[in-house]
Design a protein around this motif. Structure first.
Motif, PDB file in Angstrom:
ATOM      1  N   SER A   1      72.071  50.675  67.678  1.00  0.00           N
ATOM      2  CA  SER A   1      70.623  50.868  67.663  1.00  0.00           C
ATOM      3  C   SER A   1      70.260  52.322  67.387  1.00  0.00           C
ATOM      4  CB  SER A   1      69.987  50.386  68.965  1.00  0.00           C
ATOM      5  OG  SER A   1      70.569  51.013  70.080  1.00  0.00           O
ATOM      6  N   SER A   2      71.158  53.233  67.670  1.00  0.00           N
ATOM      7  CA  SER A   2      70.923  54.634  67.333  1.00  0.00           C
ATOM      8  C   SER A   2      70.831  54.816  65.824  1.00  0.00           C
ATOM      9  CB  SER A   2      72.047  55.499  67.900  1.00  0.00           C
ATOM     10  OG  SER A   2      71.879  56.843  67.536  1.00  0.00           O
ATOM     11  N   PHE A   3      71.696  54.131  65.088  1.00  0.00           N
ATOM     12  CA  PHE A   3      71.692  54.223  63.622  1.00  0.00           C
ATOM     13  C   PHE A   3      70.636  53.342  62.979  1.00  0.00           C
ATOM     14  CE2 PHE A   3      76.247  55.522  64.183  1.00  0.00           C
ATOM     15  CZ  PHE A   3      76.073  56.810  63.716  1.00  0.00           C
ATOM     16  N   ASN A   4      70.442  52.130  63.514  1.00  0.00           N
ATOM     17  CA  ASN A   4      69.621  51.129  62.824  1.00  0.00           C
ATOM     18  C   ASN A   4      68.354  50.709  63.554  1.00  0.00           C
ATOM     19  OD1 ASN A   4      71.541  50.840  60.654  1.00  0.00           O
ATOM     20  ND2 ASN A   4      72.845  49.815  62.149  1.00  0.00           N
ATOM     21  N   GLY A   5      68.144  51.171  64.779  1.00  0.00           N
ATOM     22  CA  GLY A   5      66.942  50.828  65.528  1.00  0.00           C
ATOM     23  C   GLY A   5      67.086  49.576  66.379  1.00  0.00           C
ATOM     24  N   TRP A   6      66.195  49.467  67.356  1.00  0.00           N
ATOM     25  CA  TRP A   6      66.221  48.312  68.261  1.00  0.00           C
ATOM     26  C   TRP A   6      65.852  47.024  67.548  1.00  0.00           C
ATOM     27  CZ3 TRP A   6      63.161  51.365  72.410  1.00  0.00           C
ATOM     28  CH2 TRP A   6      64.034  52.037  73.251  1.00  0.00           C
TER      29      TRP A   6
ATOM     30  N   PRO B   1      68.494  44.391  68.951  1.00  0.00           N
ATOM     31  CA  PRO B   1      67.737  44.277  70.205  1.00  0.00           C
ATOM     32  C   PRO B   1      68.625  44.040  71.423  1.00  0.00           C
ATOM     33  CG  PRO B   1      67.503  42.285  68.894  1.00  0.00           C
ATOM     34  CD  PRO B   1      68.202  43.298  68.030  1.00  0.00           C
ATOM     35  N   GLU B   2      69.837  43.591  71.210  1.00  0.00           N
ATOM     36  CA  GLU B   2      70.750  43.375  72.337  1.00  0.00           C
ATOM     37  C   GLU B   2      71.108  44.685  73.040  1.00  0.00           C
ATOM     38  OE1 GLU B   2      73.369  44.172  68.784  1.00  0.00           O
ATOM     39  OE2 GLU B   2      71.523  43.062  69.133  1.00  0.00           O
ATOM     40  N   GLU B   3      70.787  45.823  72.408  1.00  0.00           N
ATOM     41  CA  GLU B   3      71.108  47.116  73.009  1.00  0.00           C
ATOM     42  C   GLU B   3      69.926  47.769  73.732  1.00  0.00           C
ATOM     43  OE1 GLU B   3      74.783  48.569  70.184  1.00  0.00           O
ATOM     44  OE2 GLU B   3      72.878  49.627  70.003  1.00  0.00           O
ATOM     45  N   ILE B   4      68.771  47.112  73.758  1.00  0.00           N
ATOM     46  CA  ILE B   4      67.605  47.684  74.439  1.00  0.00           C
ATOM     47  C   ILE B   4      67.923  47.964  75.899  1.00  0.00           C
ATOM     48  CG2 ILE B   4      65.243  47.244  75.232  1.00  0.00           C
ATOM     49  CD1 ILE B   4      64.820  45.621  72.655  1.00  0.00           C
ATOM     50  N   GLU B   5      68.484  47.003  76.581  1.00  0.00           N
ATOM     51  CA  GLU B   5      68.732  47.148  78.017  1.00  0.00           C
ATOM     52  C   GLU B   5      69.866  48.113  78.334  1.00  0.00           C
ATOM     53  OE1 GLU B   5      69.040  43.090  79.265  1.00  0.00           O
ATOM     54  OE2 GLU B   5      66.874  42.811  79.165  1.00  0.00           O
TER      55      GLU B   5
END
Length: 97
Positions: free
Chosen positions: A7-12, A16-20
């Motif tokens: 998500s750092s490279f491509n965004g939430w 979205p599994e990396e939001i939490e």
């Protein structure tokens, strides 16, 4: 702000599994290890970590009647992405989760 690698490279909205797993990290600079005109390596001390998933306990829910998103459209048409209990709103300049 800390976000996991994908998500750092491509965004939430792409991961979205990396939001939490994301968080806000308060830190202080202990010392500068190395620096040049473009970048620096720092030694930091972590003071506090606020996990994104815990924000619902830290801040009360708001219904939007206070108008805190008024004027959001002036930056362009918003893109809204829904994932589980999360709502990701962006217009290319500002993101609200």
């Amino acid at each position: 702000m800390y976000t996991p690698v994908l998500s750092s490279f491509n965004g939430w909205d792409s991961h979205p599994e990396e939001i939490e797993q994301s968080s806000f990290v308060q830190c202080s600079i202990e010392r500068i290890i190395e620096r040049n005109e473009f970048k620096a390596w720092l030694c930091v001390k972590i003071l506090d970590v606020w996990m994104i998933e815990d924000y619902n306990e830290r801040f009360p829910e708001r219904d939007g009647s206070t108008g805190y998103l008024e004027g959001f459209e002036m930056f362009g048409d918003p893109y809204i992405f829904n994932y589980r209990n999360w709502l990701f709103i962006t217009n290319g300049f500002i993101s609200v989760s």
